[in-house]
Design an enzyme around this catalytic site. Structure first.
Site, mmCIF file in Angstrom:
data_model
loop_
_atom_site.group_PDB
_atom_site.id
_atom_site.type_symbol
_atom_site.label_atom_id
_atom_site.label_comp_id
_atom_site.label_asym_id
_atom_site.label_seq_id
_atom_site.Cartn_x
_atom_site.Cartn_y
_atom_site.Cartn_z
ATOM 1 N N ALA A 57 58.611 -70.316 128.018
ATOM 2 C CA ALA A 57 58.221 -71.394 128.940
ATOM 3 C C ALA A 57 57.989 -70.840 130.342
ATOM 4 C CB ALA A 57 59.296 -72.476 128.957
ATOM 5 N N LEU A 227 60.608 -52.202 137.927
ATOM 6 C CA LEU A 227 61.762 -51.492 138.497
ATOM 7 C C LEU A 227 62.520 -52.355 139.486
ATOM 8 C CD1 LEU A 227 59.869 -48.150 139.335
ATOM 9 C CD2 LEU A 227 61.141 -48.669 137.245
ATOM 10 N N ALA A 256 63.857 -64.865 135.790
ATOM 11 C CA ALA A 256 62.436 -65.181 135.564
ATOM 12 C C ALA A 256 61.480 -64.356 136.424
ATOM 13 C CB ALA A 256 62.135 -66.672 135.743
ATOM 14 N N ALA A 257 61.984 -63.392 137.190
ATOM 15 C CA ALA A 257 61.061 -62.547 137.967
ATOM 16 C C ALA A 257 60.151 -61.763 137.019
ATOM 17 C CB ALA A 257 61.839 -61.598 138.864
ATOM 18 N N GLY A 258 60.730 -61.241 135.941
ATOM 19 C CA GLY A 258 59.920 -60.488 134.969
ATOM 20 C C GLY A 258 58.914 -61.396 134.270
ATOM 21 N N ASP A 259 59.305 -62.628 133.995
ATOM 22 C CA ASP A 259 58.386 -63.570 133.350
ATOM 23 C C ASP A 259 57.259 -63.957 134.311
ATOM 24 O OD1 ASP A 259 60.033 -63.584 131.084
ATOM 25 O OD2 ASP A 259 61.292 -65.174 131.919
HETATM 26 O O1 RIB Z 1 63.807 -64.301 131.531
HETATM 27 C C1 RIB Z 1 64.625 -65.305 132.062
HETATM 28 C C2 RIB Z 1 65.008 -66.275 130.969
HETATM 29 O O2 RIB Z 1 65.819 -65.616 130.037
HETATM 30 C C3 RIB Z 1 65.825 -67.450 131.433
HETATM 31 O O3 RIB Z 1 65.051 -68.534 131.875
HETATM 32 C C4 RIB Z 1 66.690 -67.763 130.223
HETATM 33 O O4 RIB Z 1 66.346 -68.958 129.587
HETATM 34 C C5 RIB Z 1 66.530 -66.575 129.304
HETATM 35 O O5 RIB Z 1 65.751 -66.880 128.226
#
Ligand code: RIB
Length: 319
Positions: A57, A227, A256-259
């Site tokens: 998400a 990194l 969520a920085a990576g996402d």
């Molecule tokens: O990458 C961050 C996410 O990892 C969080 O939002 C948490 O739900 C886990 O899935």
């Protein structure tokens, strides 16, 4: 207590790229404390938040806020958390025809954030274990420019989605987390792998992110190793080899920085930017996200990424 999403700046421009995400949805239950407790230890927390999250998400919202038309395929429970997540995705304009309601509780993530913004996360898959692909989902994946994948849903679904996208010529981008793991049945369909440094090291047994990036090129054609505050390494077979510094910011929550990075990078590449420009833009998105609390509430909009990136580039040019 729920964290409110920051205001959406301006109206969304016409989407010029199409992205699909097959992945997880979690209700994130977040505690903020000075330090993450050691095994057997109890520490006093400062605050509790409940926010929409889950790697799938988060990446879907990151790509939508970055300006793409996004289709999401996943699963939530027939419960209040599931409704909250479905609403959060729809509010962003994410196409949720592939989001199933299944008779399992919505996935949750139990997150502890320390005073440096670093986190420790325990997830409970719940409905994420019930993600499936029907013919309509396969058609959506086959017609997308890029497919974003992570490993919070059953591996056979991730592999099946990657195979469809690969067969249709879409760009397959994998965040190999949690785990990390990179089975050969999956890596053969992956065009770009985005591990963080510890994931890259764990996947390869290397002693540094740099060395890990080189080793991972034996498995996939391109790798971007994030990194954190140090930036990102990029390697591509027969292509550029880059080490890009991060934008210096004070992190309050790195969840969520990576996402955010993965979603913004997918959009920038789908729009035809150069790899280096796309990586810089995705790092700007991640730099904005770490300055805000929560997963989905922390993800920036395209206009914010553009303003931040151009202000920082101008400041760099003046020095
Ligand atoms: O990458 C961050 C996410 O990892 C969080 O939002 C948490 O739900 C886990 O899935």
């Amino acid at each position: 207590m729920r964290a409110g999403s920051h205001r959406r700046p301006g109206s969304r421009p016409q989407a010029s790229s199409r992205i699909a995400v097959v992945g997880s949805c979690n209700l994130d239950i977040v505690t903020y404390t000075d330090r993450i407790p050691a095994p057997g230890e109890t520490v006093i927390g400062r605050r509790l938040l409940q926010v929409p999250g889950g790697k799938g998400a988060n990446q879907a919202v990151a790509a939508a806020r970055a300006g793409a038309e996004v289709s999401f395929i996943g699963a939530v429970g027939e419960d209040d958390f599931g409704e909250l997540l479905a609403t959060a995705l729809r509010r962003e304009g994410v196409i949720t025809a592939g989001l199933r309601r299944v008779s399992m509780p919505t996935g949750t993530a139990h997150i502890t954030i320390d005073s440096a913004g670093e986190n420790a996360i325990v997830t409970i898959a719940g409905a994420n274990a019930g993600v499936s692909l029907n013919e309509r989902d396969r058609a959506v994946i086959a017609s997308t420019q890029a497919l974003l994948l992570q490993l919070e849903i059953p591996l056979e679904i991730v592999v099946a989605a990657a195979a469809v996208a690969h067969g249709a010529g879409a760009h397959v981008i994998l965040t190999p987390a949690p785990g990390p793991s990179l089975p050969a049945e999956l890596s053969r369909f992956v065009d770009l792998l985005i591990p963080n440094e510890s994931e890259a090291v764990a996947l390869t047994g290397a002693s540094s992110g740099d060395q890990a990036a080189d080793l991972l090129l034996a498995e996939v054609p391109a790798v971007a190793v994030t990194l954190g505050a140090r930036g990102c390494i990029y390697r591509e077979r027969g292509g550029p080899s880059l080490l890009l510094p991060a934008f210096p910011v004070a992190a309050v929550d790195t969840t969520a920085a990576g996402d955010t990075f993965a979603g913004a990078l997918a959009v920038a590449l789908a729009e035809g930017r150069s790899v280096e420009a796309a990586l810089r833009w995705a790092m700007a998105a991640a730099a904005l996200s770490v300055q805000r609390e929560g997963a989905i509430p922390s993800i920036p909009y395209r206009q914010e990424i553009d303003s931040f990136a151009s202000a920082r580039e101008q400041a760099r040019a003046l020095h």
